[in-house]
Design a protein around this motif. Structure first.
Motif, mmCIF file in Angstrom:
data_model
loop_
_atom_site.group_PDB
_atom_site.id
_atom_site.type_symbol
_atom_site.label_atom_id
_atom_site.label_comp_id
_atom_site.label_asym_id
_atom_site.label_seq_id
_atom_site.Cartn_x
_atom_site.Cartn_y
_atom_site.Cartn_z
ATOM 1 N N VAL A 73 29.266 47.415 43.322
ATOM 2 C CA VAL A 73 28.715 48.392 42.383
ATOM 3 C C VAL A 73 27.481 47.886 41.647
ATOM 4 O O VAL A 73 26.543 48.645 41.395
ATOM 5 C CB VAL A 73 29.798 48.815 41.356
ATOM 6 N N ALA A 74 27.460 46.583 41.326
ATOM 7 C CA ALA A 74 26.424 46.135 40.394
ATOM 8 C C ALA A 74 25.697 44.857 40.772
ATOM 9 O O ALA A 74 24.481 44.758 40.567
ATOM 10 C CB ALA A 74 27.039 45.963 38.991
ATOM 11 N N LEU A 75 26.388 43.856 41.270
ATOM 12 C CA LEU A 75 25.791 42.529 41.401
ATOM 13 C C LEU A 75 26.054 41.917 42.783
ATOM 14 O O LEU A 75 26.824 40.957 42.909
ATOM 15 C CB LEU A 75 26.330 41.598 40.304
ATOM 16 N N PRO A 76 25.430 42.443 43.812
ATOM 17 C CA PRO A 76 25.635 41.881 45.144
ATOM 18 C C PRO A 76 25.233 40.409 45.199
ATOM 19 O O PRO A 76 24.228 40.007 44.612
ATOM 20 C CB PRO A 76 24.727 42.740 46.029
ATOM 21 N N GLY A 77 26.087 39.635 45.871
ATOM 22 C CA GLY A 77 25.753 38.231 46.083
ATOM 23 C C GLY A 77 26.353 37.262 45.099
ATOM 24 O O GLY A 77 26.481 36.072 45.397
ATOM 25 N N LEU A 78 26.732 37.711 43.908
ATOM 26 C CA LEU A 78 27.325 36.813 42.913
ATOM 27 C C LEU A 78 28.834 36.748 43.138
ATOM 28 O O LEU A 78 29.518 37.769 43.127
ATOM 29 C CB LEU A 78 27.015 37.271 41.498
ATOM 30 N N GLN A 79 29.340 35.535 43.293
ATOM 31 C CA GLN A 79 30.745 35.360 43.646
ATOM 32 C C GLN A 79 31.693 35.379 42.461
ATOM 33 O O GLN A 79 32.883 35.648 42.608
ATOM 34 C CB GLN A 79 30.913 34.044 44.421
ATOM 35 N N ASP A 80 31.200 35.064 41.263
ATOM 36 C CA ASP A 80 32.088 35.008 40.095
ATOM 37 C C ASP A 80 31.289 35.359 38.842
ATOM 38 O O ASP A 80 30.553 34.527 38.315
ATOM 39 C CB ASP A 80 32.711 33.620 39.955
ATOM 40 N N THR A 81 31.455 36.589 38.382
ATOM 41 C CA THR A 81 30.697 37.038 37.204
ATOM 42 C C THR A 81 31.511 36.955 35.925
ATOM 43 O O THR A 81 30.966 37.156 34.841
ATOM 44 C CB THR A 81 30.244 38.498 37.384
ATOM 45 N N ILE A 117 18.786 31.653 34.126
ATOM 46 C CA ILE A 117 20.168 31.993 33.764
ATOM 47 C C ILE A 117 21.091 31.227 34.703
ATOM 48 O O ILE A 117 20.933 31.282 35.925
ATOM 49 C CB ILE A 117 20.429 33.508 33.903
ATOM 50 N N ALA A 118 22.048 30.512 34.133
ATOM 51 C CA ALA A 118 23.017 29.759 34.925
ATOM 52 C C ALA A 118 24.414 30.172 34.491
ATOM 53 O O ALA A 118 24.716 30.186 33.298
ATOM 54 C CB ALA A 118 22.831 28.261 34.745
ATOM 55 N N ILE A 119 25.264 30.525 35.450
ATOM 56 C CA ILE A 119 26.617 30.960 35.129
ATOM 57 C C ILE A 119 27.638 30.079 35.836
ATOM 58 O O ILE A 119 27.436 29.658 36.970
ATOM 59 C CB ILE A 119 26.842 32.438 35.506
ATOM 60 N N ALA A 120 28.722 29.784 35.142
ATOM 61 C CA ALA A 120 29.795 29.001 35.742
ATOM 62 C C ALA A 120 30.480 29.827 36.814
ATOM 63 O O ALA A 120 30.704 31.027 36.656
ATOM 64 C CB ALA A 120 30.794 28.582 34.674
ATOM 65 N N SER A 121 30.810 29.179 37.910
ATOM 66 C CA SER A 121 31.456 29.871 39.033
ATOM 67 C C SER A 121 32.678 29.114 39.497
ATOM 68 O O SER A 121 32.624 27.900 39.729
ATOM 69 C CB SER A 121 30.476 30.035 40.200
ATOM 70 N N ARG A 122 33.772 29.858 39.645
ATOM 71 C CA ARG A 122 35.005 29.297 40.200
ATOM 72 C C ARG A 122 35.084 29.516 41.697
ATOM 73 O O ARG A 122 36.076 29.143 42.324
ATOM 74 C CB ARG A 122 36.212 29.947 39.509
ATOM 75 N N GLU A 123 34.033 30.117 42.281
ATOM 76 C CA GLU A 123 34.045 30.471 43.693
ATOM 77 C C GLU A 123 32.909 29.852 44.492
ATOM 78 O O GLU A 123 32.954 29.836 45.714
ATOM 79 C CB GLU A 123 33.987 31.996 43.852
#
Length: 246
Positions: free
Chosen positions: A150-158, A117-123
């Protein structure tokens, strides 16, 4: 027919003006690629000419899969598109293409080998934001801080609207999705991690679009409530019944 290498999923609610340039830019980009592809457009609950525009483009482009639904909700549109798509990789994209279309190549092999899974990040380091109002940025970062707590520690831009899933993984995750509003991204990534999949953030150039349909003050409460709902769903075991890989 064999499965295409890449499926692009576009949710389209009241997008009569932005859908044509999105499809034209996708056509120019995808036609220059060596891999096979399809574009799945999910129109849901539009009150403008989006459905008619979609039909016109479906008549032009044989690879375009048009879907319509009377029910509203971006999450609902993405869920249906992901489960209808046949691609080995399936990427949903916002119609405004605030991320340049050429960036799609960075989310799939060979540029990103072994991707789950790869997600675009602005951060993420290397990302650049263009034209975003300071207040909007601060509010967005505040919401993402809540997401991390609350849900996704470590992800900077969900919340950036460009996310790519390996096809077999999408078929495990999206049947478990319950949220159909703006916070569906958080839920599907939460499910993904719960099932043991790795999520990679891809830093992108991102251009602020003043026509964004999210209304920060109106939607913030509902989005916070959704975060709590995700934790409650997990406690109830609602994300534990993923279908086995094929």
């Amino acid at each position: 027919m064999s499965a295409p290498f890449l499926s692009i999923i576009l949710p389209a609610h009241n997008e009569e003006h932005r859908l044509p340039p999105a499809l034209e830019s996708l056509h120019a980009f995808l036609s220059a690629q060596s891999f096979s592809f399809e574009v799945v457009v999910v129109e849901n609950g539009s009150t403008d000419r989006t459905r008619e525009v979609l039909a016109e483009y479906a008549a032009r482009f044989s690879y375009l899969v048009p879907l319509t639904d009377e029910r509203r909700g971006k999450g609902l549109a993405v869920q249906r598109g992901m489960l209808t798509a046949r691609g080995q990789y399936r990427m949903f994209c916002d119609v405004d293409f605030s991320m340049p279309v050429e960036q799609i190549s960075r989310f799939i092999p060979p540029a990103l080998p072994g991707v789950e899974i790869a997600i675009a990040s602005r951060e993420a380091p290397g990302a650049v934001r263009y034209g975003e109002p300071v207040v909007r940025h601060i509010i967005g970062r505040g919401f993402n801080t809540l997401v991390r707590w609350v849900a996704l520690p470590g992800l900077q831009d969900t919340q950036c609207g460009f996310k790519c899933f390996r096809g077999d993984i999408a078929e495990r995750i999206f049947p478990l999705q319950t949220l159909h509003g703006w916070t569906f991204d958080v839920e599907v990534l939460f499910i993904a991690r719960r099932l043991g999949y790795r999520v990679v953030e891809v830093p992108i150039p991102w251009y602020y679009n003043a026509e964004s349909k999210i209304r920060v003050l109106r939607d913030s409460y509902a989005m916070f409530a959704d975060l709590i709902r995700i934790r409650l769903n997990a406690r109830r075991g609602m994300y534990d019944g993923a279908p086995a890989p094929r």
